[in-house]
Write a protein that holds these residues in place. Structure first.
Motif, PDB file in Angstrom:
ATOM      1  N   GLU A  58      41.130  23.054 123.737  1.00  0.00           N
ATOM      2  CA  GLU A  58      41.258  24.370 123.113  1.00  0.00           C
ATOM      3  C   GLU A  58      39.864  24.942 122.906  1.00  0.00           C
ATOM      4  OE1 GLU A  58      43.703  24.110 119.598  1.00  0.00           O
ATOM      5  OE2 GLU A  58      45.499  23.764 120.797  1.00  0.00           O
ATOM      6  N   LEU A  59      39.652  26.147 123.407  1.00  0.00           N
ATOM      7  CA  LEU A  59      38.355  26.809 123.321  1.00  0.00           C
ATOM      8  C   LEU A  59      38.252  27.604 122.026  1.00  0.00           C
ATOM      9  CD1 LEU A  59      38.224  28.121 126.993  1.00  0.00           C
ATOM     10  CD2 LEU A  59      37.145  26.058 126.077  1.00  0.00           C
ATOM     11  N   PRO A  60      37.030  27.752 121.499  1.00  0.00           N
ATOM     12  CA  PRO A  60      36.865  28.557 120.279  1.00  0.00           C
ATOM     13  C   PRO A  60      37.166  30.023 120.549  1.00  0.00           C
ATOM     14  CG  PRO A  60      34.728  27.946 121.173  1.00  0.00           C
ATOM     15  CD  PRO A  60      35.765  27.233 122.002  1.00  0.00           C
ATOM     16  N   GLU A  61      37.493  30.718 119.497  1.00  0.00           N
ATOM     17  CA  GLU A  61      37.749  32.154 119.618  1.00  0.00           C
ATOM     18  C   GLU A  61      36.449  32.853 120.006  1.00  0.00           C
ATOM     19  OE1 GLU A  61      39.845  35.677 117.018  1.00  0.00           O
ATOM     20  OE2 GLU A  61      39.953  33.620 116.345  1.00  0.00           O
ATOM     21  N   PRO A  62      36.490  33.757 120.967  1.00  0.00           N
ATOM     22  CA  PRO A  62      35.253  34.430 121.386  1.00  0.00           C
ATOM     23  C   PRO A  62      34.707  35.325 120.277  1.00  0.00           C
ATOM     24  CG  PRO A  62      37.158  35.409 122.472  1.00  0.00           C
ATOM     25  CD  PRO A  62      37.657  34.214 121.706  1.00  0.00           C
ATOM     26  N   LEU A 117      48.141  28.675 121.812  1.00  0.00           N
ATOM     27  CA  LEU A 117      47.038  29.583 122.112  1.00  0.00           C
ATOM     28  C   LEU A 117      47.266  30.270 123.454  1.00  0.00           C
ATOM     29  CD1 LEU A 117      43.931  27.444 121.078  1.00  0.00           C
ATOM     30  CD2 LEU A 117      44.915  29.380 119.864  1.00  0.00           C
ATOM     31  N   SER A 141      50.236  23.626 122.917  1.00  0.00           N
ATOM     32  CA  SER A 141      49.407  24.642 122.272  1.00  0.00           C
ATOM     33  C   SER A 141      50.091  26.011 122.351  1.00  0.00           C
ATOM     34  CB  SER A 141      48.041  24.719 122.954  1.00  0.00           C
ATOM     35  OG  SER A 141      47.277  25.766 122.390  1.00  0.00           O
ATOM     36  N   SER A 195      43.747  32.102 127.893  1.00  0.00           N
ATOM     37  CA  SER A 195      42.312  32.384 127.865  1.00  0.00           C
ATOM     38  C   SER A 195      41.568  31.478 126.892  1.00  0.00           C
ATOM     39  CB  SER A 195      42.065  33.847 127.498  1.00  0.00           C
ATOM     40  OG  SER A 195      42.562  34.115 126.201  1.00  0.00           O
ATOM     41  N   ARG A 196      42.289  30.838 125.978  1.00  0.00           N
ATOM     42  CA  ARG A 196      41.665  29.942 125.003  1.00  0.00           C
ATOM     43  C   ARG A 196      41.874  28.479 125.340  1.00  0.00           C
ATOM     44  NH1 ARG A 196      41.873  31.414 119.585  1.00  0.00           N
ATOM     45  NH2 ARG A 196      40.884  29.400 119.258  1.00  0.00           N
ATOM     46  N   LEU A 197      42.374  28.192 126.562  1.00  0.00           N
ATOM     47  CA  LEU A 197      42.604  26.817 126.994  1.00  0.00           C
ATOM     48  C   LEU A 197      41.786  26.514 128.231  1.00  0.00           C
ATOM     49  CD1 LEU A 197      46.495  26.646 126.627  1.00  0.00           C
ATOM     50  CD2 LEU A 197      44.782  25.818 125.001  1.00  0.00           C
ATOM     51  N   ASP A 198      41.410  25.241 128.365  1.00  0.00           N
ATOM     52  CA  ASP A 198      40.718  24.786 129.565  1.00  0.00           C
ATOM     53  C   ASP A 198      41.191  23.365 129.838  1.00  0.00           C
ATOM     54  OD1 ASP A 198      39.065  24.728 131.760  1.00  0.00           O
ATOM     55  OD2 ASP A 198      37.196  24.641 130.629  1.00  0.00           O
TER      56      ASP A 198
END
Length: 151
Positions: free
Chosen positions: A51-55, A37, A35, A40-43
């Motif tokens: 992959e986390l959604p954009e805040p 990204l 990735s 802050s956008r990964l977990d």
């Protein structure tokens, strides 16, 4: 490619360049990630990278003059005059004026996501969506005018 792991609830990237081989990183709790990204956008959930959604944005700065122009276009002068005769609407109008003239509006900008903006607009039966639409319409009209003037 990079290797990341989760330590105490935080995602971190291996400080060692990824040339040591997968076994080396796996032994230290890292997972391979392709990735691009930001961390802050990964977990890491159940042993896999997610992959986390954009805040949601917390600020939306727009030109104060464009905002005011949209308000004038949406509020006929006689309606505004009548609305300001109502004590509660007058109080909201003053609050809005303060919002538009404070140092919180750097460089002639206003933050549309400021929690006070929708409250102030509601005092005049306006919505943020209506103001945004009018600002967009005005910007498009100005662009068309500039193109016409160039010809």
């Amino acid at each position: 490619m990079r290797y990341i792991r989760k330590i105490n609830g935080y995602i971190e990237e291996s400080p060692i360049p990824p040339y040591r081989g997968a076994e080396y990183y796996a032994a230290r709790g890292y997972l391979r990630s392709d990735s691009t990204l930001p961390l802050s956008r990964l977990d890491i959930v159940n042993g896999g990278i997610v992959e986390l959604p954009e805040p949601e944005p917390t600020e939306e700065w727009v030109d104060k003059e464009a905002f005011i122009t949209a308000l004038y276009a949406l509020l006929p002068a006689e309606y505004l005059t009548a609305a300001l005769r109502d004590p509660e609407a007058f109080k909201q109008g003053i609050a809005g004026l303060a919002l538009l003239t404070t140092n919180a509006a750097p460089g002639g900008l206003i933050n549309l996501i400021d929690q006070r903006v929708p409250v102030w607009l509601a005092a005049f039966d306006l919505t943020l969506e209506a103001v945004r639409a009018k600002m967009e319409e005005s910007a498009e009209a100005q662009t068309e005018q500039e193109v016409t003037n160039e010809d």
